[in-house]
Design a protein around this motif. Structure first.
Motif, PDB file in Angstrom:
ATOM      1  N   VAL A  33       0.702  -1.196  -0.086  1.00 24.71           N
ATOM      2  CA  VAL A  33       0.093  -0.028  -0.105  1.00 24.71           C
ATOM      3  C   VAL A  33       0.768   1.200   0.136  1.00 24.71           C
ATOM      4  CG1 VAL A  33      -0.059   0.140   2.474  1.00 24.71           C
ATOM      5  CG2 VAL A  33      -2.105   1.208   0.889  1.00 24.71           C
ATOM      6  N   GLU A  34       2.292   1.096   0.640  1.00 30.02           N
ATOM      7  CA  GLU A  34       3.070   2.400   0.621  1.00 30.02           C
ATOM      8  C   GLU A  34       4.104   2.459  -0.693  1.00 30.02           C
ATOM      9  OE1 GLU A  34       3.908   3.955   4.753  1.00 30.02           O
ATOM     10  OE2 GLU A  34       5.036   2.050   4.276  1.00 30.02           O
ATOM     11  N   GLN A  35       3.641   1.406  -1.699  1.00 28.47           N
ATOM     12  CA  GLN A  35       4.709   1.569  -2.980  1.00 28.47           C
ATOM     13  C   GLN A  35       4.032   2.500  -3.747  1.00 28.47           C
ATOM     14  OE1 GLN A  35       5.292  -2.275  -4.627  1.00 28.47           O
ATOM     15  NE2 GLN A  35       5.414  -1.293  -6.681  1.00 28.47           N
ATOM     16  N   GLN A  36       4.464   3.882  -3.464  1.00 30.37           N
ATOM     17  CA  GLN A  36       4.059   4.885  -4.346  1.00 30.37           C
ATOM     18  C   GLN A  36       5.194   5.703  -4.958  1.00 30.37           C
ATOM     19  OE1 GLN A  36       0.917   6.784  -1.897  1.00 30.37           O
ATOM     20  NE2 GLN A  36      -0.296   6.688  -3.793  1.00 30.37           N
ATOM     21  N   TRP A  37       5.539   6.286  -5.681  1.00 25.23           N
ATOM     22  CA  TRP A  37       6.391   7.330  -6.316  1.00 25.23           C
ATOM     23  C   TRP A  37       6.476   8.583  -5.423  1.00 25.23           C
ATOM     24  CZ3 TRP A  37       9.036   3.501  -7.875  1.00 25.23           C
ATOM     25  CH2 TRP A  37       8.737   2.663  -8.998  1.00 25.23           C
ATOM     26  N   TYR A  38       5.454   8.992  -5.140  1.00 27.05           N
ATOM     27  CA  TYR A  38       5.363  10.119  -4.397  1.00 27.05           C
ATOM     28  C   TYR A  38       4.860  10.205  -3.137  1.00 27.05           C
ATOM     29  CZ  TYR A  38       5.356  11.877  -9.214  1.00 27.05           C
ATOM     30  OH  TYR A  38       5.579  12.329 -10.514  1.00 27.05           O
ATOM     31  N   GLN A  39       5.900  10.282  -2.100  1.00 22.91           N
ATOM     32  CA  GLN A  39       5.464  10.009  -0.542  1.00 22.91           C
ATOM     33  C   GLN A  39       5.654  11.648  -0.113  1.00 22.91           C
ATOM     34  OE1 GLN A  39       4.463   7.615   1.069  1.00 22.91           O
ATOM     35  NE2 GLN A  39       4.983   5.903  -0.265  1.00 22.91           N
ATOM     36  N   ALA A  40       5.112  11.930   1.012  1.00 24.58           N
ATOM     37  CA  ALA A  40       5.414  13.148   1.646  1.00 24.58           C
ATOM     38  C   ALA A  40       6.756  12.998   2.061  1.00 24.58           C
ATOM     39  CB  ALA A  40       4.408  13.562   2.635  1.00 24.58           C
ATOM     40  N   PRO A  41       7.482  14.218   2.203  1.00 26.64           N
ATOM     41  CA  PRO A  41       9.032  14.000   2.686  1.00 26.64           C
ATOM     42  C   PRO A  41       9.016  13.615   4.234  1.00 26.64           C
ATOM     43  CG  PRO A  41       8.513  16.126   1.502  1.00 26.64           C
ATOM     44  CD  PRO A  41       7.142  15.408   1.753  1.00 26.64           C
ATOM     45  N   GLY A  42       8.208  13.932   5.103  1.00 25.33           N
ATOM     46  CA  GLY A  42       8.276  13.764   6.420  1.00 25.33           C
ATOM     47  C   GLY A  42       7.517  12.463   6.632  1.00 25.33           C
ATOM     48  N   GLY A  43       7.238  11.579   5.511  1.00 27.30           N
ATOM     49  CA  GLY A  43       6.134  10.315   5.697  1.00 27.30           C
ATOM     50  C   GLY A  43       4.921  10.659   5.472  1.00 27.30           C
ATOM     51  N   ASN A  44       4.215   9.736   4.970  1.00 32.52           N
ATOM     52  CA  ASN A  44       2.826  10.095   4.366  1.00 32.52           C
ATOM     53  C   ASN A  44       1.774  10.333   5.593  1.00 32.52           C
ATOM     54  OD1 ASN A  44       2.880  10.303   2.078  1.00 32.52           O
ATOM     55  ND2 ASN A  44       1.869   8.451   1.262  1.00 32.52           N
ATOM     56  N   TYR A  45       2.055   9.703   6.778  1.00 36.12           N
ATOM     57  CA  TYR A  45       1.096   9.777   7.836  1.00 36.12           C
ATOM     58  C   TYR A  45       1.450  10.631   8.886  1.00 36.12           C
ATOM     59  CZ  TYR A  45       0.113   5.668   5.094  1.00 36.12           C
ATOM     60  OH  TYR A  45      -0.437   4.910   4.061  1.00 36.12           O
ATOM     61  N   ARG A  46       0.439  11.124   9.921  1.00 38.34           N
ATOM     62  CA  ARG A  46       0.890  11.752  11.017  1.00 38.34           C
ATOM     63  C   ARG A  46       1.986  11.251  11.884  1.00 38.34           C
ATOM     64  NH1 ARG A  46      -4.614  12.975  14.485  1.00 38.34           N
ATOM     65  NH2 ARG A  46      -3.348  11.987  16.123  1.00 38.34           N
ATOM     66  N   GLU A  47       2.773  11.926  12.168  1.00 37.42           N
ATOM     67  CA  GLU A  47       4.348  11.665  12.876  1.00 37.42           C
ATOM     68  C   GLU A  47       3.781  10.919  13.966  1.00 37.42           C
ATOM     69  OE1 GLU A  47       6.773  15.176  13.213  1.00 37.42           O
ATOM     70  OE2 GLU A  47       8.554  13.667  13.562  1.00 37.42           O
ATOM     71  N   ASP A  48       2.923  11.257  14.852  1.00 36.27           N
ATOM     72  CA  ASP A  48       2.755  10.394  16.063  1.00 36.27           C
ATOM     73  C   ASP A  48       1.960   9.050  15.918  1.00 36.27           C
ATOM     74  OD1 ASP A  48       0.445  11.940  15.286  1.00 36.27           O
ATOM     75  OD2 ASP A  48      -0.400  11.380  17.063  1.00 36.27           O
TER      76      ASP A  48
END
Lengths: 350, 119
Positions: A33-48
């Motif tokens: 599910v995480e195999q994407q070319w574009y990911q948010a630089p700080g991680g796709n999900y809320r940090e906590d």
């Protein structure tokens, strides 16, 4: 009352999906599910939310964040699948596995009665998609059909119509949301591939307009008065200028699609809804109220947190700058009417 | 104040033809639609184009059971604005997309083989 119309629950770990696949497909290769070319630089999900399992995968934690901390009364769960993978029959089994998992891990054990779910289907397999809708439409907690934003053809094209017809027959809205996983997709912008995540995140949601325009112009909404589409990634900030364009062209070229018997923008109130997004709207909240009145957006927009995404927004964020009537529409009234959800929890005011 | 004006003899306005009459600010087009005479102002309700210079023809309606999905109807009755293709029915002055966006119509009559415009 507050309704969150856009929450993405996740599998605890990638291979968990195999437990819900039939034997013939259980060992097939399935994109992460995480195999994407574009990911948010700080991680796709809320940090906590990063921990041993995927963010958004523990029902009690999600319930605590949304219902206890966020003050939400209902959350509509719309899980990602795994991209538009080339084997459309396998893809349909993945959708069915996601649906069975959602029922098994989220909806059926939920005693709060606050979670609602989505029937994920694969539009590249129209027959399979219709069968999946028929299999699950009667479930009281499944309140919409879900399809990816990514598509190799716009959703107004005739090969998809049986799917929309089945959804409308069961009075289920169709939610379009950017999918996870990497499939056999076209580029994310009208002009090709973005370089980095900001280009992707800013423009990918706008693809909804091509689906919307073709659903109107091909006559799909006209033929199916009960059909409703929810565009769950936002993008409603470009709705007005694009509808102006569509209305203008229709006035000049109406005779090519004479089944469109009203202004294209006249289809919006009965057929189209949006989920809010942290990236939409004027940068100055002082312009918010006036901007919401354009194209009647105050009647179209529903609060959607996007939880557990890194850019998840709170109800207060979504209501910033709105007047009280717009605020009620966005935070609960529009979703309440669409999904038939009414306040049921003691001590909650409508 | 309407005035009854001579346009031409009926022979000069056969079915399918249009005569532009120099009346008022923009002129008026007199049309023969299948033997019945109609007149509309030569001014499009959109941006003021000389509407009567547009092509006269038909329009399309849905025909879901036909291969092309549409069929041609009202032939000889629909004028298309030369600027933006807006369609108007010359027998009613109505815009086909939005009937509220109409153009003015005028009464035409025939006496002793002569066509008269009341404009």
């Amino acid at each position: 009352m507050i309704i969150d119309a856009n929450v993405q629950p996740h599998f605890r770990y990638n291979a968990e999906i195999r437990k819900y696949l039939p034997a013939a497909h259980r060992l097939r290769s399935i994109p992460d599910v995480e195999q994407q070319w574009y990911q948010a630089p700080g991680g796709n999900y809320r940090e906590d939310l990063y921990g041993e399992h995927y963010p958004g995968s523990d029902r009690d934690t999600v319930a605590r964040h949304l219902f206890d901390d966020g003050g939400v009364d209902y959350a509509v769960l719309n899980p990602l699948t795994r991209g538009n993978i080339a084997d459309y029959l396998l893809n349909s089994r993945i959708c069915a596995a996601v649906n069975d998992w959602l029922l098994d891990r989220w909806l059926e054990p939920d005693t709060t009665n606050r979670f609602r779910g989505t029937i994920r289907v694969n539009p590249e397999d129209p027959k399979g998609a219709v069968a999946e809708i028929e299999r699950l439409a009667a479930h009281p907690k499944l309140v919409q059909v879900g399809v990816p934003m990514q598509s190799r053809e716009p959703y107004g094209k005739p090969m998809f119509e049986p799917i929309w017809e089945a959804a409308a027959a069961h009075r289920l809205p169709v939610a379009v949301h950017i999918n996870g996983g990497n499939g056999v997709d076209y580029p994310p912008t009208f002009a090709g591939h973005a370089h980095t995540y900001p280009g992707y995140a800013a423009f990918m949601p706008l693809n909804y307009f091509v689906h919307l325009a073709t659903l109107i112009i091909e006559g799909v909404f006209g033929r199916h008065p009960d059909l409703k589409f929810v565009f769950a990634d936002g993008g409603y900030d470009i709705l007005t200028p694009l509808m102006w364009r569509l209305d203008t062209f229709w006035l000049s070229m109406r005779d090519q699609t004479p089944w469109v018997d009203r202004y294209p923008s006249d289809y919006l109130p009965a057929h189209v809804r949006f989920c809010s997004s942290a990236f939409d709207g004027p940068t100055d909240p002082g312009q918010m109220q006036r901007w919401m009145e354009f194209s009647g957006k105050a009647d179209l927009l529903m609060y959607g947190s996007g939880y557990p995404h890194w850019s998840a927004s709170s109800p207060a964020d979504a209501a910033d700058g709105l007047d009280s009537s717009q605020r009620d529409n966005v935070l609960w009234r529009n979703a309440s009417e669409l999904y038939g959800l009414v306040a049921q929890v003691e001590g909650t005011t409508v | 104040m309407l005035e009854r004006r001579f346009v031409c003899s009926l022979d000069e306005l056969p079915p399918g033809a249009m005569k532009l009459v120099d009346v008022g600010k923009f002129g008026v087009g007199v049309y023969n639609v299948d033997g019945s005479l109609h007149a509309i102002v030569n001014y499009c309700s959109h941006e003021g184009a000389p509407l009567c210079l547009g092509l006269i023809g038909g329009t399309n309606e849905p025909a879901p059971d036909e291969p092309g999905g549409i069929r041609r109807v009202r032939d000889g009755q629909i004028v298309r604005c030369p600027w933006h293709n807006w369609e108007f029915d010359v027998t009613t002055g109505q815009n086909l997309a939005d009937p509220k966006r109409r153009v003015r119509t005028y009464r035409v009559d025939v006496a002793d083989g002569q066509v008269y415009l009341n404009a």
